[in-house]
Design a protein around this motif. Structure first.
Motif, PDB file in Angstrom:
ATOM      1  N   SER A  14     -98.019 -18.649  58.504  1.00  0.00           N
ATOM      2  CA  SER A  14     -96.925 -20.308  57.742  1.00  0.00           C
ATOM      3  C   SER A  14     -96.239 -20.828  58.649  1.00  0.00           C
ATOM      4  CB  SER A  14     -97.311 -19.913  56.718  1.00  0.00           C
ATOM      5  OG  SER A  14     -98.315 -19.726  56.160  1.00  0.00           O
ATOM      6  N   ALA A  15     -94.939 -19.829  58.570  1.00  0.00           N
ATOM      7  CA  ALA A  15     -93.733 -20.745  59.293  1.00  0.00           C
ATOM      8  C   ALA A  15     -94.542 -21.467  60.857  1.00  0.00           C
ATOM      9  CB  ALA A  15     -93.011 -19.756  59.225  1.00  0.00           C
ATOM     10  N   GLN A  16     -95.293 -20.040  61.341  1.00  0.00           N
ATOM     11  CA  GLN A  16     -95.516 -21.081  62.634  1.00  0.00           C
ATOM     12  C   GLN A  16     -96.081 -21.744  62.696  1.00  0.00           C
ATOM     13  OE1 GLN A  16     -96.906 -17.101  64.753  1.00  0.00           O
ATOM     14  NE2 GLN A  16     -94.657 -16.608  65.557  1.00  0.00           N
ATOM     15  N   ILE A  17     -97.420 -21.762  62.003  1.00  0.00           N
ATOM     16  CA  ILE A  17     -98.280 -22.826  62.383  1.00  0.00           C
ATOM     17  C   ILE A  17     -97.095 -24.303  61.723  1.00  0.00           C
ATOM     18  CG2 ILE A  17    -100.123 -23.693  61.143  1.00  0.00           C
ATOM     19  CD1 ILE A  17    -101.128 -20.707  61.240  1.00  0.00           C
ATOM     20  N   ARG A  18     -96.518 -24.228  60.759  1.00  0.00           N
ATOM     21  CA  ARG A  18     -95.862 -25.470  60.184  1.00  0.00           C
ATOM     22  C   ARG A  18     -94.917 -26.014  61.312  1.00  0.00           C
ATOM     23  NH1 ARG A  18     -93.479 -23.686  56.311  1.00  0.00           N
ATOM     24  NH2 ARG A  18     -91.251 -23.094  56.909  1.00  0.00           N
ATOM     25  N   ASP A  19     -94.323 -24.978  62.290  1.00  0.00           N
ATOM     26  CA  ASP A  19     -93.717 -25.266  63.184  1.00  0.00           C
ATOM     27  C   ASP A  19     -94.027 -26.136  63.663  1.00  0.00           C
ATOM     28  OD1 ASP A  19     -91.347 -24.581  61.580  1.00  0.00           O
ATOM     29  OD2 ASP A  19     -90.560 -22.834  62.649  1.00  0.00           O
ATOM     30  N   ALA A  20     -95.549 -25.853  64.085  1.00  0.00           N
ATOM     31  CA  ALA A  20     -95.898 -26.270  65.615  1.00  0.00           C
ATOM     32  C   ALA A  20     -96.937 -27.553  65.134  1.00  0.00           C
ATOM     33  CB  ALA A  20     -97.091 -25.084  66.212  1.00  0.00           C
ATOM     34  N   TYR A  21     -97.629 -27.165  63.828  1.00  0.00           N
ATOM     35  CA  TYR A  21     -97.426 -28.664  63.444  1.00  0.00           C
ATOM     36  C   TYR A  21     -97.132 -30.143  63.477  1.00  0.00           C
ATOM     37  CZ  TYR A  21    -102.644 -28.193  60.592  1.00  0.00           C
ATOM     38  OH  TYR A  21    -103.717 -27.679  60.622  1.00  0.00           O
ATOM     39  N   GLU A  22     -95.881 -29.342  63.211  1.00  0.00           N
ATOM     40  CA  GLU A  22     -94.778 -30.512  62.993  1.00  0.00           C
ATOM     41  C   GLU A  22     -93.861 -31.281  64.046  1.00  0.00           C
ATOM     42  OE1 GLU A  22     -91.427 -29.253  61.209  1.00  0.00           O
ATOM     43  OE2 GLU A  22     -92.520 -29.332  58.820  1.00  0.00           O
ATOM     44  N   GLU A  23     -94.320 -30.058  65.612  1.00  0.00           N
ATOM     45  CA  GLU A  23     -93.900 -30.849  66.782  1.00  0.00           C
ATOM     46  C   GLU A  23     -94.996 -31.275  67.060  1.00  0.00           C
ATOM     47  OE1 GLU A  23     -91.657 -30.502  70.173  1.00  0.00           O
ATOM     48  OE2 GLU A  23     -90.813 -29.323  68.427  1.00  0.00           O
ATOM     49  N   LEU A  24     -96.234 -31.380  67.238  1.00  0.00           N
ATOM     50  CA  LEU A  24     -97.364 -31.531  67.824  1.00  0.00           C
ATOM     51  C   LEU A  24     -97.780 -32.718  67.560  1.00  0.00           C
ATOM     52  CD1 LEU A  24     -99.673 -28.540  68.614  1.00  0.00           C
ATOM     53  CD2 LEU A  24     -98.848 -29.953  70.077  1.00  0.00           C
TER      54      LEU A  24
END
Length: 119
Positions: free
Chosen positions: A27-37
């Motif tokens: 979830s943390a990986q997905i959340r970080d990628a979401y925010e970046e994108l």
């Protein structure tokens, strides 16, 4: 017999903790990628993108490609592929991914039925 039940419960508890821990990391990986994108797509739409953003785009897309469901959801929410296509057209018009992105952006995927439909 009681000791066997205790050991089984202990093992089940440990397995649940391990599974929960893996879910939190994902979830943390997905959340970080979401925010970046989301930030990159926003910058691209406002015309504030730079040549150096390509590394950030590729890194975040690569992280999120491991989770196709999340990638499709983000694409549906903010039209991610279209934003990346605009970025490439603006800064890297000779990129070989551009043609495929143009074709992909021509179709919108319906989340409920998972069917492609023309826009």
């Amino acid at each position: 017999m009681d000791q066997l039940k205790i050991w089984i419960l202990l093992c089940a508890f440990i397995i649940l903790l391990v599974l929960f821990n893996k879910k939190q990391k994902k979830s943390a990986q997905i959340r970080d990628a979401y925010e970046e994108l989301e930030g990159l797509a926003s910058r691209t739409r406002r015309g504030r993108s730079t040549f150096n953003d390509i590394k950030r785009w590729e890194r975040s897309l690569q992280r999120l490609e491991k989770y196709p469901k999340e990638l499709n959801k983000l694409d549906y929410d903010i039209k991610l592929r279209q934003a990346f296509m605009v970025y490439l057209e603006r800064h890297y018009p000779e990129d070989e991914r551009l043609e495929q992105l143009q074709e992909t952006a021509g179709y919108q995927k319906d989340i409920l039925w998972s069917m492609k439909k023309d826009r």
